[in-house]
Design an enzyme around this catalytic site. Structure first.
Site, PDB file in Angstrom:
ATOM      1  CG  PHE A 137      -1.858   1.260   1.099  1.00  0.00           C
ATOM      2  CD1 PHE A 137      -2.986   1.235   0.291  1.00  0.00           C
ATOM      3  CD2 PHE A 137      -1.542   2.440   1.749  1.00  0.00           C
ATOM      4  CE1 PHE A 137      -3.782   2.370   0.149  1.00  0.00           C
ATOM      5  CE2 PHE A 137      -2.339   3.573   1.614  1.00  0.00           C
ATOM      6  CZ  PHE A 137      -3.465   3.533   0.807  1.00  0.00           C
ATOM      7  CG  ASP A 222       5.545   4.149   1.801  1.00  0.00           C
ATOM      8  OD1 ASP A 222       5.552   4.884   2.822  1.00  0.00           O
ATOM      9  OD2 ASP A 222       4.561   4.025   1.052  1.00  0.00           O
ATOM     10  CE  LYS A 251      -1.256   7.148   6.740  1.00  0.00           C
ATOM     11  NZ  LYS A 251      -0.885   6.081   5.833  1.00  0.00           N
TER      12      LYS A 251
HETATM   13  C1  LIG Z   1      -1.077   6.143   4.329  1.00  0.00           C
HETATM   14  C2  LIG Z   1       0.007   5.607   3.489  1.00  0.00           C
HETATM   15  C3  LIG Z   1       0.326   6.161   2.232  1.00  0.00           C
HETATM   16  C4  LIG Z   1      -0.492   7.256   1.590  1.00  0.00           C
HETATM   17  O1  LIG Z   1      -0.567   8.405   2.330  1.00  0.00           O
HETATM   18  P1  LIG Z   1      -1.736   9.492   1.995  1.00  0.00           P
HETATM   19  O2  LIG Z   1      -1.376  10.655   2.842  1.00  0.00           O
HETATM   20  O3  LIG Z   1      -3.028   8.854   2.387  1.00  0.00           O
HETATM   21  O4  LIG Z   1      -1.659   9.760   0.542  1.00  0.00           O
HETATM   22  C5  LIG Z   1       1.419   5.638   1.551  1.00  0.00           C
HETATM   23  N1  LIG Z   1       2.139   4.634   2.067  1.00  0.00           N
HETATM   24  C6  LIG Z   1       1.858   4.065   3.246  1.00  0.00           C
HETATM   25  C7  LIG Z   1       2.719   2.968   3.755  1.00  0.00           C
HETATM   26  C8  LIG Z   1       0.772   4.512   3.998  1.00  0.00           C
HETATM   27  O5  LIG Z   1       0.475   3.925   5.155  1.00  0.00           O
END
Ligand SMILES: *Cc1c(COP(=O)(O)O)cnc(C)c1O
Length: 395
Positions: A137, A222, A251
């Site tokens: 994700f 990520d 985040k």
């Molecule tokens: C939440 C998340 C994203 C995307 O972030 P947004 O601010 O919702 O675009 C990307 N990678 C990971 C691992 C995430 O948990």
């Protein structure tokens, strides 16, 4: 119409929220429109590591509100430099490119890796490939869902961006087998959060690091969900003693107050960007920079990564000790914990609905998993409160 009816009538249907209308929040607690109090065990998918409305982050935001909030990057502002310097200390990377959402930071990383491939590695124009993991994700843009393996994230949204090779998560040999001379990056989460808190086998990231070195391929991690203290260290990759070449952070970088995201790298990668190549109207604005710097200061000054390590082991051990007949596995690292239910016990959502009635907010992920990811400022007796309610629902 009440606020929920208005939202349902005038919004899009892209979420299915639990029936709780939050009107106020402080630290680890939120209140609904009937005055009921809940412990927030989701913390907006790790965007609230510092807790709701942390006083130092609010103070930084208030102070900045009184001075200047937006300049665009057409001009310098006095907040960006100090924030970038702090982020560089915390990330270990010499540079960062600031955006707003996580998905934008990931898109920035994809662009950086591709351009590095063409301008530094010498991949023929238009041929760059990136190796990614199944059940990843990384966000919701068209390019990012182009390499998602979740059918719902893709159906109806094609045509997709080419150039991605998908391999099973946790299998380093599969990554090496997928690498070609045109591969520019291996792009992974250190722990797969949305997939249901899936930890790779020990040694995986170390092996992937070695493979990337062997083939002159960038390791692009990520840590939007796992970073900033969540797993008991500032970055989840530190558990394996490695360092990626590129990192996305978002985040909790905004301290729960303002969207702030970053793509971090050293000079060799970041210097592929020239003026005009890439940008964002709000990325790196003075409000974001002031809030982001305060968000990092709080994580460090309050020792939140160590706190996540200590309270996370306690929470995980106590969840395991419940010996619930419904639980297949309790897994996680620090305060990122997944409780996977047996398929015979049904989906996780009804358990989350019952927990919300008992004053604990959490969210199912991938059908069978309840994810617990409270703010890192949570106290032990608050974890005990959560455990009591979880015990009522699971035993
Ligand atoms: C939440 C998340 C994203 C995307 O972030 P947004 O601010 O919702 O675009 C990307 N990678 C990971 C691992 C995430 O948990």
């Amino acid at each position: 119409m009440n606020p929920t009816e208005q939202a349902e009538r005038h919004g899009a249907n892209n979420y299915h929220p639990l029936p709780v209308v939050i009107t106020r929040a402080e630290r680890v607690w939120v209140w609904d429109d009937n005055g009921n109090k809940y412990l927030d065990m989701l913390s907006s998918y790790s965007a609230l590591n510092q807790g709701h409305r942390h006083p130092r982050i609010l103070a930084a935001a208030r102070e900045q509100l009184e001075r200047v909030t937006l300049t665009s990057r057409a001009f310098h502002n006095d907040q960006l430099g100090p924030f970038l310097a702090r982020l560089s200390e915390v990330s270990g990377f010499s540079r960062a490119l600031l955006m707003n959402s996580g998905a934008e930071a990931v898109e920035t990383g994809l662009k950086a890796c591709r351009k590095w491939g063409y301008t530094v590695k010498g991949v023929p124009e238009g041929k760059a490939r990136i190796v990614v993991a199944e059940n990843n994700f990384h966000g919701r843009t068209i390019s990012i869902v182009s390499y998602s393996t979740e059918p719902q994230y893709r159906e109806g949204f094609g045509p997709f961006t080419p150039g991605f090779d998908i391999v099973p998560f946790g299998d380093a040999a599969a990554i090496e087998a997928a690498i070609t001379p045109d591969t520019v990056a291996v792009h992974l989460e250190s722990i797969q959060g949305e997939a249901g808190v899936v930890l790779p086998p020990d040694g995986y990231l170390r092996d992937v690091r070695a493979i990337c070195d062997r083939h002159n391929v960038l390791l692009f991690l990520d840590e939007i969900q796992t970073g900033l203290g969540r797993t008991g260290k500032m970055w989840a990759f530190e558990h394996e003693g490695i360092r990626p070449d590129c990192l996305t952070v978002a985040k909790a970088l905004g301290g729960g107050v303002y969207p702030v995201s970053a793509f971090c790298a050293d000079d060799e990668v970041m210097n592929v960007f020239q003026p005009g190549d890439h940008g964002s109207t709000f990325g790196g604005n003075p409000m974001a920079a002031a809030v982001g710097k305060a968000a990092l200061d709080v994580l460090i000054d309050e020792g939140l990564p160590a706190r996540a390590a200590e309270l996370g082991s306690y929470f995980k051990a106590r969840l395991t000790a419940l010996n619930s007949p419904h639980v297949r596995e309790v897994r996680g690292r620090g305060l990122l914990i997944g409780v996977e239910l047996h398929t015979s016990s049904g989906a996780a959502r009804p358990y989350c609905e019952r927990l919300s009635k008992l004053g604990v907010l959490c969210k199912d992920t991938h059908g069978q998993v309840i994810r617990f990811a409270p703010p890192l400022v949570i106290e032990r007796d608050e974890i005990d409160f959560a455990l009591e309610q979880v015990a009522k629902v699971l035993t």
